[in-house]
Scaffold this active site. Structure first.
Site, PDB file in Angstrom:
ATOM      1  N   ASP A   1       0.945  -0.991  -0.051  1.00 51.08           N
ATOM      2  CA  ASP A   1      -0.090   0.049   0.073  1.00 51.08           C
ATOM      3  C   ASP A   1       0.874   1.304   0.076  1.00 51.08           C
ATOM      4  O   ASP A   1       0.348   2.312  -0.006  1.00 51.08           O
ATOM      5  CB  ASP A   1      -0.937  -0.084   1.136  1.00 51.08           C
ATOM      6  CG  ASP A   1      -0.383  -0.086   2.698  1.00 51.08           C
ATOM      7  OD1 ASP A   1       0.932  -0.306   2.679  1.00 51.08           O
ATOM      8  OD2 ASP A   1      -1.158   0.069   3.261  1.00 51.08           O
ATOM      9  N   SER A   2       2.289   1.179   0.065  1.00 49.61           N
ATOM     10  CA  SER A   2       3.066   2.377  -0.281  1.00 49.61           C
ATOM     11  C   SER A   2       3.088   2.814  -1.531  1.00 49.61           C
ATOM     12  O   SER A   2       3.569   3.665  -1.670  1.00 49.61           O
ATOM     13  CB  SER A   2       4.574   1.696   0.270  1.00 49.61           C
ATOM     14  OG  SER A   2       4.729   0.531  -0.643  1.00 49.61           O
TER      15      SER A   2
ATOM     16  N   GLU B   1       8.754  -4.689  10.913  1.00 46.52           N
ATOM     17  CA  GLU B   1       9.195  -3.131  10.376  1.00 46.52           C
ATOM     18  C   GLU B   1       9.732  -2.247  11.590  1.00 46.52           C
ATOM     19  O   GLU B   1       8.961  -2.236  12.495  1.00 46.52           O
ATOM     20  CB  GLU B   1       8.161  -2.411   9.705  1.00 46.52           C
ATOM     21  CG  GLU B   1       8.550  -1.200   9.143  1.00 46.52           C
ATOM     22  CD  GLU B   1       7.570  -0.485   8.081  1.00 46.52           C
ATOM     23  OE1 GLU B   1       6.486  -1.239   7.600  1.00 46.52           O
ATOM     24  OE2 GLU B   1       7.647   0.591   7.709  1.00 46.52           O
TER      25      GLU B   1
ATOM     26  N   GLU C   1      -1.695  -5.728   8.526  1.00 46.85           N
ATOM     27  CA  GLU C   1      -1.265  -5.047   9.584  1.00 46.85           C
ATOM     28  C   GLU C   1      -1.931  -5.340  10.984  1.00 46.85           C
ATOM     29  O   GLU C   1      -3.049  -5.196  11.125  1.00 46.85           O
ATOM     30  CB  GLU C   1      -0.921  -3.746   9.552  1.00 46.85           C
ATOM     31  CG  GLU C   1       0.170  -3.171   8.406  1.00 46.85           C
ATOM     32  CD  GLU C   1       0.055  -1.653   8.098  1.00 46.85           C
ATOM     33  OE1 GLU C   1      -0.205  -0.988   8.866  1.00 46.85           O
ATOM     34  OE2 GLU C   1       0.912  -1.420   6.982  1.00 46.85           O
TER      35      GLU C   1
HETATM   36  O1  KIV Z   1       3.556  -1.212   1.768  1.00 49.71           O
HETATM   37  C1  KIV Z   1       4.524  -1.639   1.748  1.00 49.71           C
HETATM   38  O2  KIV Z   1       5.547  -1.238   1.102  1.00 49.71           O
HETATM   39  C2  KIV Z   1       5.182  -2.443   2.897  1.00 49.71           C
HETATM   40  C3  KIV Z   1       6.507  -2.566   3.172  1.00 49.71           C
HETATM   41  C4  KIV Z   1       7.182  -1.137   4.051  1.00 49.71           C
HETATM   42  C5  KIV Z   1       6.865  -4.081   3.926  1.00 49.71           C
HETATM   43  O3  KIV Z   1       4.308  -2.731   3.811  1.00 49.71           O
END
Ligand code: KIV
Length: 278
Positions: A59-60, A196, A129
């Site tokens: 979701d980044s 993380e 998460e």
């Molecule tokens: O969304 C993302 O990129 C992540 C990574 C930071 C593991 O969850």
């Protein structure tokens, strides 16, 4: 974008497809594995060619591609779009996709409905998460045929409740909760857990306590695998967090290429006769 690129489409030859069981075997053999985020065709294909075992459609994507300041802005529709793009582009890497903020927290049924759509888009496992509080979601997804990756430590979707990007599990009580959360996710059926922004010693403790693999980002070298956001890894984002190593200077190279292009256009050096039609 080129509509005639020979790079278009997944590769059809080469080493065998990576499955979750290969990550499990890697842990058992003590062989670290690598994962990168991916959101688009050409980056995903480059990572496949480089032998990256797992691609995370994180979701980044909201903060690295779509211009948001937090992953809380990333939507389920965004996740479906970019998961589809990556899944159509590669064949070998394992493809993981994030459940977006607000699409799984309220009930196992809510989580299952959204996870199924991610699987239909091409995800081979979904990541969500949280710790023991989301164990019922994990259980239902796994029982329903959707493999799950957990995510503990700093959980970006909770950036507001965690008061910013901070290392988690620093004191003994918090470290104990982290280990308990990891065990609860494993017990519920999670196939791996991302850790993380966790002190290395705590990540090592979690890794030793689990039979499933841990995948670290800012969690030291003792995790079973590592993951980075690809634009950080390649020096495109300009993000220089302590845990990030830029293995290239894509930002500098891209800027230079654009500068050279602009100069040549202004000097009428490009396009030359070799780029022009009779
Ligand atoms: O969304 C993302 O990129 C992540 C990574 C930071 C593991 O969850």
């Amino acid at each position: 974008m080129s509509t005639q690129s020979p790079a278009t489409g997944p590769t059809t030859t080469g080493p065998a497809k990576i499955r979750l069981r290969h990550l499990q075997q890697a842990k058992e053999q003590g062989r670290p594995f690598s994962m990168l985020t991916a959101y688009d065709q050409f980056a995903a294909q480059a990572f496949e060619a480089a032998g990256i075992e797992a691609l995370l459609v994180g979701d980044s994507v909201g903060t690295t591609v779509l211009g948001h300041t937090s992953t809380t802005a990333t939507t389920h529709r965004d996740m479906l779009t970019f998961t589809g793009a990556v899944a159509r582009s590669v064949r070998r890497p394992l493809i993981l996709a994030d459940l977006a903020f607000g699409t799984y927290e309220s009930s196992p049924e809510q989580a299952f409905a959204h996870a199924v759509e991610l699987v239909r888009a091409g995800a081979e496992a979904v990541k969500l998460e949280g710790g023991a509080e989301i164990a019922p979601q994990v259980r239902m997804l796994v029982q329903g045929g959707v493999p799950v990756i957990g995510h503990l430590g700093f959980t970006p979707q909770s950036v507001n409740t965690l008061s910013g990007h901070r290392v988690q599990g620093r004191d003994e009580a918090a470290a104990r909760v982290l280990v308990e959360d990891a065990l609860a996710l494993q017990e519920a059926g999670a196939a791996a857990i991302v850790l993380e922004l966790v002190p290395s010693a705590v990540a090592d403790e979690v890794t030793a306590a689990l039979t499933i693999p841990t995948i670290g980002i800012g969690a030291g070298s003792g995790c079973d695998g590592q993951v980075l956001v690809w634009q950080d890894m390649a020096g495109l984002s300009g993000f220089h967090g302590k845990f990030v190593k830029a293995f290239a200077d894509l930002r500098g190279q891209l800027e230079q290429a654009a500068r050279d292009y602009r100069d040549e256009v202004e000097q009428r050096a490009y396009p030359g006769p070799e780029h022009s039609f009779e």
